[in-house]
Scaffold this motif. Structure first.
Motif, PDB file in Angstrom:
ATOM      1  N   TYR A 250       3.847   1.752  -2.364  1.00 50.34           N
ATOM      2  CA  TYR A 250       2.613   0.833  -1.690  1.00 50.34           C
ATOM      3  C   TYR A 250       2.994  -0.273  -1.160  1.00 50.34           C
ATOM      4  CZ  TYR A 250      -0.538  -3.137  -2.247  1.00 50.34           C
ATOM      5  OH  TYR A 250      -1.694  -4.201  -1.926  1.00 50.34           O
TER       6      TYR A 250
ATOM      7  N   LYS B  38       5.016   1.269  -6.968  1.00 49.26           N
ATOM      8  CA  LYS B  38       5.145  -0.235  -6.396  1.00 49.26           C
ATOM      9  C   LYS B  38       5.980  -0.052  -5.094  1.00 49.26           C
ATOM     10  CE  LYS B  38       7.259  -3.608  -8.449  1.00 49.26           C
ATOM     11  NZ  LYS B  38       7.617  -4.275  -9.453  1.00 49.26           N
TER      12      LYS B  38
ATOM     13  N   ARG C 263       0.969  -5.966 -10.205  1.00 54.47           N
ATOM     14  CA  ARG C 263       0.660  -7.131  -9.603  1.00 54.47           C
ATOM     15  C   ARG C 263      -0.306  -7.312  -8.528  1.00 54.47           C
ATOM     16  NH1 ARG C 263       6.267 -10.466 -10.154  1.00 54.47           N
ATOM     17  NH2 ARG C 263       6.967  -8.952 -11.744  1.00 54.47           N
ATOM     18  N   THR C 264      -1.075  -6.167  -8.469  1.00 57.11           N
ATOM     19  CA  THR C 264      -2.273  -5.893  -7.642  1.00 57.11           C
ATOM     20  C   THR C 264      -3.551  -5.717  -8.414  1.00 57.11           C
ATOM     21  OG1 THR C 264      -2.202  -3.679  -7.036  1.00 57.11           O
ATOM     22  CG2 THR C 264      -0.646  -5.087  -5.795  1.00 57.11           C
ATOM     23  N   GLU C 265      -4.495  -5.650  -7.620  1.00 61.44           N
ATOM     24  CA  GLU C 265      -6.112  -5.093  -8.152  1.00 61.44           C
ATOM     25  C   GLU C 265      -6.065  -3.675  -7.542  1.00 61.44           C
ATOM     26  OE1 GLU C 265      -7.644  -6.830 -10.470  1.00 61.44           O
ATOM     27  OE2 GLU C 265      -6.025  -8.173 -10.343  1.00 61.44           O
ATOM     28  N   LYS C 266      -5.507  -3.065  -7.094  1.00 60.69           N
ATOM     29  CA  LYS C 266      -5.406  -1.780  -6.545  1.00 60.69           C
ATOM     30  C   LYS C 266      -5.114  -0.727  -7.610  1.00 60.69           C
ATOM     31  CE  LYS C 266      -5.580  -3.591  -2.132  1.00 60.69           C
ATOM     32  NZ  LYS C 266      -7.123  -3.809  -1.584  1.00 60.69           N
TER      33      LYS C 266
END
Ligand code: GDP
Ligand code: MG
Length: 177
Positions: A174, A171, A56-59
């Motif tokens: 992060y 996750k 659920r991130t662009e990382k």
């Protein structure tokens, strides 16, 4: 240049637990999607790398996954092994009560070697594909809760929950940073 050629983060993860619990097999399944019934004992420190997109991130994170050597050689290398780890899998074998009972000693090793910096710990009960289990889901879950770890039952052989457990750990790392 794609995003994944250039990681946003580098995360060092370690796997610890009794010899034969399946640390190398879990890593193999995750990194190479392979399994070896006759997995050789790990004799040197093995570092595997894998690039993952954080849920659920662009990382993107580059994982550096450190697998332990045989216990006999481990003591002298422990400080290097634990240094700067941000995530740790405590791995036991669901068919070995002993490997579960040793988990808290392994956790003490982590907490005494990873100084200051918080390390996110996750408990893995491996070999969930085997019928002859000696550790119930509830017993493992109860221990994990008491220490505030996540818990998953996994199988390096079938691949059950392997990717999921790495995604969960990443996750959480992060989120915590
Ligand atoms: P390590 O010493 O913790 O690195 O354990 P290994 O990865 O070397 O695994 C020890 C043995 O257990 C090997 O013979 C593996 O093939 C076997 N093994 C590991 N994971 C599983 C699993 O999920 N299911 C089954 N049935 N066997 C496994
Ligand atoms: Mg090994």
């Amino acid at each position: 240049i794609f995003d994944k050629d250039c990681p946003d983060f580098n995360y060092k993860l370690i796997l610890i637990g009794d010899s034969r619990a399946g640390k190398t097999s879990v890593t193999e399944r995750y990194v190479n999607d392979a399994f070896d019934e006759k997995q050789k004992q790990t004799r040197t420190v093995q570092i595997s790398r894998k690039m993952v997109k954080i849920d659920r991130t662009e990382k993107w994170a580059q994982l550096h996954i450190w697998d332990t050597l045989g216990q006999e050689n481990f003591k002298s290398l422990a400080p290097l092994f634990y240094r700067k780890a941000v995530g740790a899998f405590l791995v036991f074998d669901l068919t070995s009560r002993k490997s579960f009972e040793n988990i808290d000693d392994w956790y003490q090793q982590v907490s005494s070697n990873v100084d200051g910096a918080r390390v996110i710990v996750m408990l893995l009960g491996n070999k969930a594909d085997l019928p002859n289990r000696e550790v119930s889901y509830n017993d493992a879950m109860e221990y994990a809760r008491s220490r505030n770890f996540g818990y998953l039952e996994v199988s390096a052989k079938t691949g059950t929950n392997i990717r999921n457990s790495f995604n969960c750990l990443v996750k959480e790392i992060y989120r915590a940073q």
